[in-house]
Scaffold this motif. Structure first.
Motif, short mmCIF file in Angstrom:
data_model
loop_
_atom_site.label_atom_id
_atom_site.label_comp_id
_atom_site.label_asym_id
_atom_site.label_seq_id
_atom_site.Cartn_x
_atom_site.Cartn_y
_atom_site.Cartn_z
N ASP A 162 -3.18 -2.88 2.38
CA ASP A 162 -2.76 -3.71 1.26
C ASP A 162 -2.20 -2.83 0.15
O ASP A 162 -2.88 -1.93 -0.36
CB ASP A 162 -3.96 -4.51 0.74
N SER A 163 -0.95 -3.07 -0.24
CA SER A 163 -0.30 -2.23 -1.25
C SER A 163 -0.90 -2.41 -2.63
O SER A 163 -0.75 -1.53 -3.49
CB SER A 163 1.20 -2.56 -1.30
N GLU A 164 -1.60 -3.52 -2.86
CA GLU A 164 -2.20 -3.76 -4.17
C GLU A 164 -3.59 -3.15 -4.30
O GLU A 164 -4.14 -3.07 -5.39
CB GLU A 164 -2.26 -5.27 -4.43
N ARG A 166 -5.28 0.21 -2.60
CA ARG A 166 -5.20 1.33 -1.67
C ARG A 166 -6.51 2.08 -1.52
O ARG A 166 -6.54 3.17 -0.94
CB ARG A 166 -4.10 2.29 -2.13
N ALA A 243 4.17 -2.43 5.02
CA ALA A 243 3.22 -1.58 4.30
C ALA A 243 3.40 -0.11 4.66
O ALA A 243 3.35 0.76 3.79
CB ALA A 243 1.79 -2.03 4.61
N GLU A 246 6.46 1.29 2.93
CA GLU A 246 6.23 1.53 1.50
C GLU A 246 5.38 2.78 1.29
O GLU A 246 5.65 3.59 0.39
CB GLU A 246 5.55 0.31 0.87
N ASN A 247 4.35 2.95 2.11
CA ASN A 247 3.44 4.09 1.93
C ASN A 247 4.04 5.41 2.39
O ASN A 247 3.55 6.48 2.00
CB ASN A 247 2.13 3.83 2.69
#
Length: 288
Positions: A162-164, A166, A243, A246-247
């Motif tokens: 979950d990007s919100e 970490r 995800a 993004e990471n």
């Protein structure tokens, strides 16, 4: 529907009056009840075939809830605490966890199910012609319980990325290597993504060879339908890909910057410069 209309009375003096026509029925409205007969017909068909209200089904649901409500096939809570891990090691660990979870379920929950339906009272109230539908109902309930467990485990794994939040994001080791005059990361970003997606498929492969109750009792080979729906796999895969992308933005940028700065030292550029310098004539000061 009730319609009212005034009818001309038979009174002297009203002979010339014209009666108004009856109003038309509203368009699109049908007040007949053809559905009622169909409903009764379908109800009669359903009653002898659906057995969800049979007392033994409640027992099955009760101890299924007790077994699965707070259980996941893989314990993801410690992934972050382990620090950087090798992707291949994580794949092995998850595979072992899936195998152990399946063995545990087969030795506990499944044995309770078999014991429950091995009793004489199991088919109480079920007529001979209802046996097939009765055991089909059992299979559907068992399949749904196992599918739900698989779905919750996959969702818990996806939640790690979950990007919100970490705080539970797993850390993966990536080694910088020099191979054939190239700087590379091992595993590559593509291999890392494939390794993470592999874990979703591995979780989904659990419980795929569990016999139905009727098959077990009769010595057959029919298995439960425990395959995860495609939409669950597709949603998990697309969410993870997003995800992961993004990471990995920062690691990719760092690696590209590193290659830009030092890649010439290993790609042959530096060696070519040295050889060219040695082949040329230079002053003593230039050599020093």
């Amino acid at each position: 529907l009730v319609q009212r209309v005034l009818i001309k009375p038979n009174i002297k003096g009203l002979e010339e009056e014209e009666e108004a026509p009856l109003p038309l029925l509203p368009l699109g409205l049908d007040f007949s009840r053809p559905w009622h007969n169909n409903f009764i017909k379908v109800k009669k068909k359903i009653l002898p075939k659906l057995h969800i209200l049979h007392p033994i089904m409640k027992n099955l649901l009760d101890f299924s809830y007790a077994a699965f409500s707070d259980f996941l096939i893989v314990d993801f809570s410690s992934f972050r605490l382990k620090g950087p891990v090798d992707c291949e090691s994580l794949k092995t660990e998850v595979s072992l966890s899936c195998a152990k979870a399946e063995e545990k379920i087969l030795n506990t929950w499944y044995q309770k199910v078999i014991s429950l339906f091995s009793q004489k009272e199991a088919l109480k109230g079920v007529k001979l012609y209802q046996t097939d539908s009765f055991f089909n109902c059992v299979s559907v309930l068992m399949s749904n319980q196992l599918k739900e467990l698989l779905r919750r485990t996959v969702e818990a794994f996806v939640k790690l990325f979950d990007s919100e939040d970490r705080s539970y994001l797993p850390l993966f080791k990536m080694n910088l290597s020099l191979d054939e005059k190239k700087m590379e990361l091992y595993p590559s970003f593509q291999d890392l993504e494939e390794g993470i997606l592999f874990l979703v498929n591995r979780i989904g492969q659990t419980f795929q060879n569990i016999q139905t109750v009727r098959s077990w009792l009769a010595g057959g080979a029919t298995t439960l339908d425990t395959e995860l729906p495609n939409d669950v796999i597709e949603l998990a895969t697309s969410t993870l890909k997003k995800a992961i992308g993004e990471n990995l933005q920062e690691p990719k940028a760092y690696f590209e910057n590193y290659v830009d700065k030092y890649g010439w030292l290993v790609d042959g550029t530096a060696q070519a410069r040295i050889e060219r310098f040695e082949a040329e004539e230079h002053t003593f000061d230039e050599y020093t």
